[in-house]
Design a protein around this motif. Structure first.
Motif, PDB file in Angstrom:
ATOM      1  N   LEU A 141       0.735  -1.155  -0.057  1.00  0.00           N
ATOM      2  CA  LEU A 141       0.246   0.198   0.132  1.00  0.00           C
ATOM      3  C   LEU A 141       0.873   1.161  -0.010  1.00  0.00           C
ATOM      4  O   LEU A 141       0.543   2.092  -0.512  1.00  0.00           O
ATOM      5  N   GLY A 142       1.929   1.023   0.603  1.00  0.00           N
ATOM      6  CA  GLY A 142       3.282   2.346   0.700  1.00  0.00           C
ATOM      7  C   GLY A 142       3.691   2.801  -0.473  1.00  0.00           C
ATOM      8  O   GLY A 142       3.477   3.716  -0.946  1.00  0.00           O
ATOM      9  N   GLY A 143       3.813   1.709  -1.588  1.00  0.00           N
ATOM     10  CA  GLY A 143       4.382   1.821  -2.889  1.00  0.00           C
ATOM     11  C   GLY A 143       3.209   2.255  -3.707  1.00  0.00           C
ATOM     12  O   GLY A 143       3.481   3.027  -4.580  1.00  0.00           O
ATOM     13  N   PHE A 144       2.062   2.035  -3.363  1.00  0.00           N
ATOM     14  CA  PHE A 144       0.837   2.569  -4.131  1.00  0.00           C
ATOM     15  C   PHE A 144       0.657   3.942  -3.974  1.00  0.00           C
ATOM     16  O   PHE A 144       0.583   4.694  -4.785  1.00  0.00           O
ATOM     17  N   MET A 145       0.628   4.359  -2.605  1.00  0.00           N
ATOM     18  CA  MET A 145       0.434   5.651  -2.166  1.00  0.00           C
ATOM     19  C   MET A 145       1.590   6.484  -2.743  1.00  0.00           C
ATOM     20  O   MET A 145       1.517   7.735  -2.935  1.00  0.00           O
ATOM     21  N   ARG A 146       2.513   6.024  -2.601  1.00  0.00           N
ATOM     22  CA  ARG A 146       3.995   6.883  -3.100  1.00  0.00           C
ATOM     23  C   ARG A 146       3.993   7.567  -4.408  1.00  0.00           C
ATOM     24  O   ARG A 146       4.504   8.517  -4.932  1.00  0.00           O
ATOM     25  N   SER A 147       3.265   6.739  -5.393  1.00  0.00           N
ATOM     26  CA  SER A 147       2.864   6.907  -6.803  1.00  0.00           C
ATOM     27  C   SER A 147       1.891   8.062  -7.190  1.00  0.00           C
ATOM     28  O   SER A 147       2.071   8.576  -8.058  1.00  0.00           O
ATOM     29  N   LEU A 148       1.204   8.628  -6.110  1.00  0.00           N
ATOM     30  CA  LEU A 148       0.163   9.507  -6.326  1.00  0.00           C
ATOM     31  C   LEU A 148       1.001  10.737  -6.301  1.00  0.00           C
ATOM     32  O   LEU A 148       1.882  11.167  -5.512  1.00  0.00           O
ATOM     33  N   PRO A 149       0.592  11.967  -7.145  1.00  0.00           N
ATOM     34  CA  PRO A 149       1.310  13.269  -7.244  1.00  0.00           C
ATOM     35  C   PRO A 149       1.007  14.150  -5.910  1.00  0.00           C
ATOM     36  O   PRO A 149       0.069  14.008  -5.389  1.00  0.00           O
ATOM     37  N   LYS A 150       2.231  14.857  -5.550  1.00  0.00           N
ATOM     38  CA  LYS A 150       2.318  15.163  -4.345  1.00  0.00           C
ATOM     39  C   LYS A 150       1.243  16.928  -4.412  1.00  0.00           C
ATOM     40  O   LYS A 150       0.864  17.302  -3.613  1.00  0.00           O
ATOM     41  N   GLU A 151       0.845  17.090  -5.830  1.00  0.00           N
ATOM     42  CA  GLU A 151       0.130  18.396  -6.059  1.00  0.00           C
ATOM     43  C   GLU A 151      -1.272  18.112  -5.539  1.00  0.00           C
ATOM     44  O   GLU A 151      -1.723  19.119  -5.148  1.00  0.00           O
ATOM     45  N   LEU A 152      -1.604  17.036  -5.399  1.00  0.00           N
ATOM     46  CA  LEU A 152      -3.020  16.735  -4.848  1.00  0.00           C
ATOM     47  C   LEU A 152      -3.045  17.266  -3.376  1.00  0.00           C
ATOM     48  O   LEU A 152      -4.089  17.922  -2.905  1.00  0.00           O
ATOM     49  N   GLU A 153      -2.059  16.701  -2.593  1.00  0.00           N
ATOM     50  CA  GLU A 153      -1.888  16.950  -1.352  1.00  0.00           C
ATOM     51  C   GLU A 153      -1.825  18.681  -1.157  1.00  0.00           C
ATOM     52  O   GLU A 153      -2.364  19.227  -0.157  1.00  0.00           O
ATOM     53  N   GLU A 154      -1.032  19.279  -2.124  1.00  0.00           N
ATOM     54  CA  GLU A 154      -0.603  20.572  -1.491  1.00  0.00           C
ATOM     55  C   GLU A 154      -1.898  21.389  -1.991  1.00  0.00           C
ATOM     56  O   GLU A 154      -2.206  22.531  -1.277  1.00  0.00           O
ATOM     57  N   SER A 155      -2.662  20.914  -2.926  1.00  0.00           N
ATOM     58  CA  SER A 155      -3.772  21.891  -3.277  1.00  0.00           C
ATOM     59  C   SER A 155      -4.802  21.970  -1.929  1.00  0.00           C
ATOM     60  O   SER A 155      -5.614  22.782  -1.900  1.00  0.00           O
ATOM     61  N   GLY A 156      -4.919  20.546  -1.498  1.00  0.00           N
ATOM     62  CA  GLY A 156      -5.670  20.447  -0.265  1.00  0.00           C
ATOM     63  C   GLY A 156      -5.484  21.550   0.981  1.00  0.00           C
ATOM     64  O   GLY A 156      -6.258  22.023   1.532  1.00  0.00           O
ATOM     65  N   PHE A 157      -4.021  21.350   1.290  1.00  0.00           N
ATOM     66  CA  PHE A 157      -3.504  22.287   2.116  1.00  0.00           C
ATOM     67  C   PHE A 157      -3.530  23.738   1.775  1.00  0.00           C
ATOM     68  O   PHE A 157      -3.916  24.503   2.917  1.00  0.00           O
ATOM     69  N   LEU A 158      -3.431  24.077   0.634  1.00  0.00           N
ATOM     70  CA  LEU A 158      -3.940  25.477   0.270  1.00  0.00           C
ATOM     71  C   LEU A 158      -5.564  25.938   0.404  1.00  0.00           C
ATOM     72  O   LEU A 158      -5.600  27.170   0.841  1.00  0.00           O
ATOM     73  N   ASP A 159      -6.126  24.995   0.530  1.00  0.00           N
ATOM     74  CA  ASP A 159      -7.612  25.184   0.833  1.00  0.00           C
ATOM     75  C   ASP A 159      -7.902  25.159   2.213  1.00  0.00           C
ATOM     76  O   ASP A 159      -8.983  25.229   2.460  1.00  0.00           O
ATOM     77  N   GLY A 160      -6.872  25.008   2.998  1.00  0.00           N
ATOM     78  CA  GLY A 160      -7.228  24.925   4.412  1.00  0.00           C
ATOM     79  C   GLY A 160      -7.566  23.651   5.215  1.00  0.00           C
ATOM     80  O   GLY A 160      -8.006  23.425   6.152  1.00  0.00           O
ATOM     81  N   ALA A 161      -7.428  22.558   4.379  1.00  0.00           N
ATOM     82  CA  ALA A 161      -7.663  21.159   4.976  1.00  0.00           C
ATOM     83  C   ALA A 161      -6.483  20.755   5.785  1.00  0.00           C
ATOM     84  O   ALA A 161      -5.302  21.082   5.728  1.00  0.00           O
ATOM     85  N   SER A 162      -7.028  20.104   6.895  1.00  0.00           N
ATOM     86  CA  SER A 162      -6.084  19.141   7.823  1.00  0.00           C
ATOM     87  C   SER A 162      -5.306  18.060   7.073  1.00  0.00           C
ATOM     88  O   SER A 162      -5.957  17.639   6.015  1.00  0.00           O
ATOM     89  N   ILE A 163      -4.420  17.386   7.824  1.00  0.00           N
ATOM     90  CA  ILE A 163      -3.844  16.333   7.364  1.00  0.00           C
ATOM     91  C   ILE A 163      -4.650  14.973   7.176  1.00  0.00           C
ATOM     92  O   ILE A 163      -4.772  14.299   6.323  1.00  0.00           O
TER      93      ILE A 163
END
Length: 281
Positions: A160-182
């Motif tokens: 599962l870690g290998g699968f998650m590592r392949s996801l683009p980091k831009e997805l998380e960054e856009s969520g943090f910019l919108d004020g979302a928590s971890i």
């Protein structure tokens, strides 16, 4: 060119024959057990290869009642169901934390997890039992659930870690910019995108939990709390006194049904999820 095609064709035929032979080696024992489960004990002891004069479907009812398979199935449903949900969620959380969150000691933690691959799991058996006994969690399905859920499996974490590592980091960054928590980013972005890998891990966990024998056998002493694996072992031990083999074969067939259904309906998820986790990791 024609020689190459002929050579490939011969190789394909050889592989085809080998796969058919391998399949038959796997299917034949299952068919034999099913065949014997429909016979009577006298005919079974007279000739194990003779065709049955009549189909004794009552063997399945007798197995359900005589060997307590119905109660064992309920215990297994509780044990496997809760362990599967809790364990899969914890594996998903751990994989996300170790692959997507940057913190001090993350590489050291991964190194220790990888080191655990070289340690046979049987070495932890005695310390685990002592800990469970001191916490008064032995002879308890709930205690067994906690043991299996909190004990992380390195293979599932890597998959599962290998699968998650392949996801683009831009997805998380856009969520943090919108004020979302971890946790919000995890639940709303990472979790939905990781469903194929999570389902694959859940299927492997289900098969491992359902077929788990050693843990329930060691920690459960009350027969009313037996899971299906321990229940069938107890039925096998009774054969030296009763020799009711056809009823036991019927119980074995009942015990195999959930695993067979899982393979039939989720084999595509297993193949796709395992491949994605391996290639993208």
């Amino acid at each position: 060119m024609e020689g190459m095609r002929e050579k490939r064709t011969i190789i394909d035929v050889v592989w085809w024959v080998l796969l058919i032979a391998w399949s038959m080696a796997i299917l034949f024992p299952l068919l034999w057990v099913f065949y014997q489960s429909l016979r009577s004990n006298p005919s079974f002891f007279q000739d194990v290869w003779a065709l049955p004069e009549s189909l004794n479907w009552m063997n399945y009812k007798n197995a359900w009642i005589k060997y307590g398979i119905g109660n064992a199935m309920l215990n297994t449903l509780y044990y496997v169901g809760v362990s599967l949900v809790l364990g899969t969620f914890l594996t998903t959380i751990n994989a996300y934390a170790l692959t997507r969150i940057q913190f001090k000691g993350r590489k050291l933690m991964w190194a220790l997890i990888m080191l655990s691959l070289f340690l046979p799991g049987i070495n932890a058996l005695i310390p685990q039992y002592v800990l469970m006994r001191e916490l008064h969690l032995t002879n308890s399905l709930t205690g067994l659930i906690l043991l299996d859920s909190l004990g992380e499996n390195v293979f599932f974490l890597m998959l599962l870690g290998g699968f998650m590592r392949s996801l683009p980091k831009e997805l998380e960054e856009s969520g943090f910019l919108d004020g979302a928590s971890i946790f919000q980013v995890f639940m709303r972005i990472i979790f939905p995108l990781s469903i194929p890998g999570i389902v694959t891990v859940a299927i492997f966990k289900f098969l491992g939990l359902y077929n788990n024998f050693l843990g329930p056998f060691i920690y459960l002493s009350d027969q009313s709390k037996y899971t299906i694996g321990v229940s069938m072992y107890a039925a096998n031990q009774m054969m030296q006194y009763t020799s009711d083999w056809v009823t036991m074969f019927a119980g074995v067939m009942i015990a195999m049904v959930p695993s067979i259904i899982m393979f039939m309906f989720f084999q595509r998820w297993i193949m796709e999820g395992a491949t994605l986790g391996a290639v993208k990791g």
